[in-house]
Structures are given as structure tokens and as C-alpha cells.
Design a protein around this motif. Structure first.
Motif, PDB file in Angstrom:
ATOM      1  N   LEU A  43       0.831  -1.193   0.000  1.00  0.00           N
ATOM      2  CA  LEU A  43       0.000   0.000   0.000  1.00  0.00           C
ATOM      3  C   LEU A  43       0.870   1.249   0.000  1.00  0.00           C
ATOM      4  N   ASP A  44       0.807   2.007  -1.098  1.00  0.00           N
ATOM      5  CA  ASP A  44       1.547   3.259  -1.257  1.00  0.00           C
ATOM      6  C   ASP A  44       0.513   4.383  -1.285  1.00  0.00           C
ATOM      7  N   THR A  45       0.307   5.049  -0.141  1.00  0.00           N
ATOM      8  CA  THR A  45      -0.798   6.014  -0.041  1.00  0.00           C
ATOM      9  C   THR A  45      -0.521   7.297  -0.814  1.00  0.00           C
ATOM     10  N   SER A  46      -1.596   7.812  -1.391  1.00  0.00           N
ATOM     11  CA  SER A  46      -1.580   9.054  -2.155  1.00  0.00           C
ATOM     12  C   SER A  46      -3.001   9.588  -2.196  1.00  0.00           C
TER      13      SER A  46
ATOM     14  N   THR B  13      -3.517   6.168  -4.778  1.00  0.00           N
ATOM     15  CA  THR B  13      -2.957   5.210  -3.832  1.00  0.00           C
ATOM     16  C   THR B  13      -2.729   3.897  -4.569  1.00  0.00           C
TER      17      THR B  13
ATOM     18  N   THR C  50      -4.934   1.469  -8.669  1.00  0.00           N
ATOM     19  CA  THR C  50      -4.847   2.708  -7.902  1.00  0.00           C
ATOM     20  C   THR C  50      -6.244   3.167  -7.513  1.00  0.00           C
TER      21      THR C  50
ATOM     22  N   GLY D 207      -8.098   6.803  -5.713  1.00  0.00           N
ATOM     23  CA  GLY D 207      -7.839   8.165  -5.241  1.00  0.00           C
ATOM     24  C   GLY D 207      -8.888   9.150  -5.690  1.00  0.00           C
TER      25      GLY D 207
ATOM     26  N   ARG E   2     -10.404   6.662   1.741  1.00  0.00           N
ATOM     27  CA  ARG E   2     -10.148   5.641   2.767  1.00  0.00           C
ATOM     28  C   ARG E   2     -11.072   4.437   2.585  1.00  0.00           C
TER      29      ARG E   2
ATOM     30  N   VAL F 195     -10.000   2.389  -0.467  1.00  0.00           N
ATOM     31  CA  VAL F 195      -8.782   1.621  -0.211  1.00  0.00           C
ATOM     32  C   VAL F 195      -9.111   0.410   0.660  1.00  0.00           C
TER      33      VAL F 195
ATOM     34  N   ARG G  83      -2.559  14.137   3.361  1.00  0.00           N
ATOM     35  CA  ARG G  83      -1.830  12.870   3.208  1.00  0.00           C
ATOM     36  C   ARG G  83      -1.594  12.218   4.566  1.00  0.00           C
TER      37      ARG G  83
ATOM     38  N   TRP H  47      -2.982   8.542   5.767  1.00  0.00           N
ATOM     39  CA  TRP H  47      -2.060   7.502   6.224  1.00  0.00           C
ATOM     40  C   TRP H  47      -2.457   7.001   7.606  1.00  0.00           C
TER      41      TRP H  47
ATOM     42  N   ASN I 150       3.107   4.616  -8.739  1.00  0.00           N
ATOM     43  CA  ASN I 150       2.310   4.256  -7.564  1.00  0.00           C
ATOM     44  C   ASN I 150       2.076   2.744  -7.519  1.00  0.00           C
TER      45      ASN I 150
END
Length: 194
Positions: free
Chosen positions: A15-18, A22, A33, A35, A62, A65, A92, A96, A151
Motif C-alpha cells: 500500500l503506497d498512499t496518495s 494510492t 490505484t 484516489g 479511505r 482503499v 496525506r 495515512w 504508484n
């Protein structure tokens, strides 16, 4: 979204949050992804929305995800890059911590890797360009079609590192790359095995 053949063994999510993209990668064979997307090009970005709308947008990200993560055996979450410049730092950070809170409250084991550890695991160097990580992910884990999206590539690297830490690597990684695993923060191994 790309679905590939799932790997056997524990289910790990990277998980690479953006705010806008994301990256999520699953050892079950997919990456995508999630977002904030503007309805129209001329609409404001998430950080320019009035606070009530901004909070709604963050909660939607959120929820999206969390929906995509499901109930894996391990989530490997990239820690925030505190040196990162630009707007949206509060947003951000909220995203997270909100995701971290959800995962721990749901008793989903969480591993944490910082950006340098992610780059080291992917390329063998703790400082690498986005394109170097994308290229390394494409070569080492070609079954995950990232389409050059950094991402997605970052999420694949995080997921692969988690599988490697659990003793179920997706692909062989040189010892120099595996040093990243030694320095990451991992949950209690017994919690993952439960």
C-alpha cells in the motif's frame, strides 16, 4: 486494474498512499490505484476543496482503499516521506494515519517500510529515481502490469518485500536488495501466522 494468476501462500497487500493515486498490489495477482478524481478538469483539486467536502473526499478514498484491501494476512505500508515538498501534507497525513488505524483496529498485521527501504528492495540502492523503481518492478515482477505507473510499482515492491519477509518470495531478490527487509518495521511474526 490488472489481474494475474494469484501466488500461493499468505495474502500480502502493498500500500503506497496518495491522495490521487494510492497504489495497491495484492499477492493474489492484481494491482490498482484508488484516489480522488475531479469530476471535471476545471474543478479544484482535493486540497482546494472547502473543508467539509475535503473531509468527505478523504473518507471516500479511505473507504475505497479499505474495500480493495479486504482481509489479507499482512499489509506493507510505506511510511510518509517527511522530506516531500508540496501541498496536501495534512491531508496525506490524515489518510495515512486513518488507514493505519483501520488496519490495526481490524487486527490486520502491518509492516512499515520507508521510501529508501522500498527503493533498496527494488533496485539495490537506497536512493533511486521513480523510473528506476518502475523498471526494476517490471523486470523482477512482470506478472504485475503497472503500465509505468510509479504508484503501482511502489505497491508491488512493498507487497513483494512482505512476501519475502514471510518466507514466500514472489521472485528471487539479491542479498543486497534484501537488506531492506532487515531494516523495515515488521509485526510480531506470530500475529501474522495466526
Amino acid at each position: 486494474m490488472t489481474d494475474t494468476a494469484p501466488s500461493f501462500g499468505p495474502v500480502v497487500i502493498g500500500l503506497d498512499t496518495s491522495l490521487t493515486a494510492t497504489g495497491i498490489a495484492s499477492s493474489n495477482g492484481w494491482c490498482r490505484t484508488v484516489g480522488y478524481q475531479k469530476a471535471r478538469t476545471k474543478d479544484p483539486g482535493i486540497t482546494q476543496l472547502p473543508h467539509p467536502q475535503r473531509m468527505d473526499a478523504l473518507r471516500t478514498i479511505r473507504t475505497d482503499v479499505i474495500h480493495n484491501i479486504g482481509r489479507p494476512d499482512l499489509v506493507v505500508l510505506e511510511t510518509p516521506a517527511f522530506s516531500r515538498a508540496g501541498g496536501g501534507g495534512h491531508e496525506r497525513g490524515w489518510l495515512w494515519w486513518s488507514l493505519y488505524n483501520h488496519l490495526t483496529a481490524a487486527e490486520i498485521p502491518v509492516g512499515l517500510m520507508d521510501p529508501r527501504q522500498r527503493m533498496l528492495y527494488a533496485t539495490g540502492k537506497g536512493a533511486a529515481t521513480k523510473s528506476a523503481v518502475v523498471d526494476a518492478a517490471a523486470r523482477r515482477w512482470p506478472q504485475y502490469e503497472t503500465g509505468g505507473d510509479d504508484n503501482l510499482a511502489d505497491a508491488v515492491v512493498l507487497m513483494a518485500a512482505g512476501r519475502d519477509w514471510l518466507g514466500h518470495p514472489i521472485a528471487d531478490v539479491p542479498k543486497t536488495h534484501r537488506k531492506a527487509i532487515d531494516n523495515a518495521i515488521w509485526p510480531d511474526a506470530l500475529a501474522v501466522a495466526a
